[in-house]
Design an enzyme around this catalytic site. Sequence first.
Site, short mmCIF file in Angstrom:
data_model
loop_
_atom_site.label_atom_id
_atom_site.label_comp_id
_atom_site.label_asym_id
_atom_site.label_seq_id
_atom_site.Cartn_x
_atom_site.Cartn_y
_atom_site.Cartn_z
N TYR A 141 29.05 42.32 42.63
CA TYR A 141 28.57 42.54 43.99
C TYR A 141 27.09 42.20 44.14
O TYR A 141 26.60 42.03 45.25
CB TYR A 141 28.79 44.00 44.42
CG TYR A 141 30.24 44.39 44.64
CD1 TYR A 141 31.27 43.47 44.48
CD2 TYR A 141 30.58 45.68 45.02
CE1 TYR A 141 32.59 43.82 44.66
CE2 TYR A 141 31.91 46.04 45.20
CZ TYR A 141 32.91 45.11 45.02
OH TYR A 141 34.22 45.46 45.21
N LYS A 192 38.41 43.91 31.70
CA LYS A 192 39.35 42.78 31.66
C LYS A 192 38.88 41.90 30.51
O LYS A 192 38.59 40.70 30.67
CB LYS A 192 39.32 42.07 33.03
CG LYS A 192 40.39 41.03 33.22
CD LYS A 192 41.79 41.59 33.42
CE LYS A 192 42.80 40.48 33.54
NZ LYS A 192 44.20 40.95 33.45
N ASP A 224 44.32 45.70 35.22
CA ASP A 224 45.64 45.59 35.86
C ASP A 224 46.56 46.70 35.37
O ASP A 224 47.30 47.31 36.16
CB ASP A 224 46.25 44.19 35.62
CG ASP A 224 46.04 43.68 34.21
OD1 ASP A 224 45.25 44.29 33.44
OD2 ASP A 224 46.65 42.66 33.83
N ASP A 248 35.40 50.16 42.57
CA ASP A 248 35.60 50.20 44.02
C ASP A 248 37.09 50.32 44.32
O ASP A 248 37.55 51.17 45.09
CB ASP A 248 35.02 48.90 44.59
CG ASP A 248 34.94 48.90 46.11
OD1 ASP A 248 35.28 49.93 46.72
OD2 ASP A 248 34.55 47.87 46.68
N ASP A 252 39.50 53.98 45.15
CA ASP A 252 40.28 54.12 46.39
C ASP A 252 41.75 54.40 46.06
O ASP A 252 42.40 55.22 46.72
CB ASP A 252 40.19 52.84 47.24
CG ASP A 252 39.07 52.92 48.26
OD1 ASP A 252 38.13 53.73 48.04
OD2 ASP A 252 39.11 52.19 49.27
#
Length: 357
Positions: A141, A192, A224, A248, A252
């Site tokens: 980001y 990852k 994943d 992020d 959620d």
Amino acid sequence: MTKQVLILPGDGIGPEITAEAVKVLNALNASDGLDIEMTEDLVGGAAYDAHGLPLSDETMAKAQAADAILLGAVGGYKWESLDISVRPEKGLLRLRSEMKLFANLRPAFLYPQLADASTLKPEVVAGLDILIVRELTGGIYFGQPRGIRVLDNGERQGFNTYVYSESEIRRIAHVAFKAAMKRDKKLTSVDKANVLEVTELWREVVDLVAVEYPEVEVKHMYVDNAAMQLILNPKQFDVMVTGNMFGDILSDEASMLTGSIGMLASASLDENNKGMYEPSHGSAPDIAGKDLANPLATILSAAMMLRYTLGREELAVKIENAVSKVLDQGLRTGDIYSEGMTKVGCREMGDAVVAAL
Ligand code: NAD
């Protein structure tokens, strides 16, 4: 010494929900010697309307000077067409980056009284208590270079840079290990590493930090798989630590396991545990000004503020117990309502928490 707390109600339901948290803090000031002084200021669309900026330099200076910040939420339809540089969310991002709030703590805790509110089977989620520690000021980001460029063949190409330095990984890992030490001593680091070198380094550094916390059981998981495991068997997790983008998304996802966005608190902390506390939800413009919002996420954020920044763990627990008590009494705002319960508004819920203290 009296601690200074800056209250930034923001937009939409922000002023309604922060007013209830302030009521709770005032009650603790009066009855339990909390000893905080609260001042209020503008952020987001409200600040734009007043000053033409989503966060004025004066408010930024007040935030830097305060011991802690309690924020409602920012944004709404009214400001959606503004230039991106002055949109309400920019006020939040400025606070996070200038105050160097690199550690975002988001608990996904399911009050047993609300087990029916989840879309998952009660037996899968009952007793759920996960803490997600998300790195907040680095990663893709913020990485440079970034942008959209035109290639030689005239085609446009978008690009971002996923970058983490060892020191950034080390400091967020320490936050996560320390949190795990206060809980069930289990930490899952999400990456990852099979595809991205930056997370290969993440994994290595987490393992190096782990040596300093021999009591904590560490597990590494690909993002994943983590997304899948959160739905399959969420109770396997205690503390999860991950980078900005994965955090992020996963936070959620985890919050939705509890089925009730109006219940979820969050903290963003700097190196010295100074922090900004806010509910995980947004400004809910659809219900703003109607006394329908659930103030409990904000009240629980105030509890986190007492725990992490103001060093008053016993009062944090007192607030959390009061929230549990009002749920036992069957009081529910619309977002967590189920048949047979008593529907209340935002103010009545805040009053009930104060009474339960
Ligand atoms: P939202 O979280 O505001 O609302 C999603 C849904 O949840 C809505 O139906 C809303 O009514 C409900 N809801 C949210 N909080 C609630 C509460 N406390 N009690 C009862 N119901 C609640 O998300 P959105 O609709 O995607 O965004 C609305 C605005 O909020 C946008 O402008 C967005 O940019 C902004 N936003 C701000 C933050 C923040 O300030 N940290 C975070 C997310 C979104």
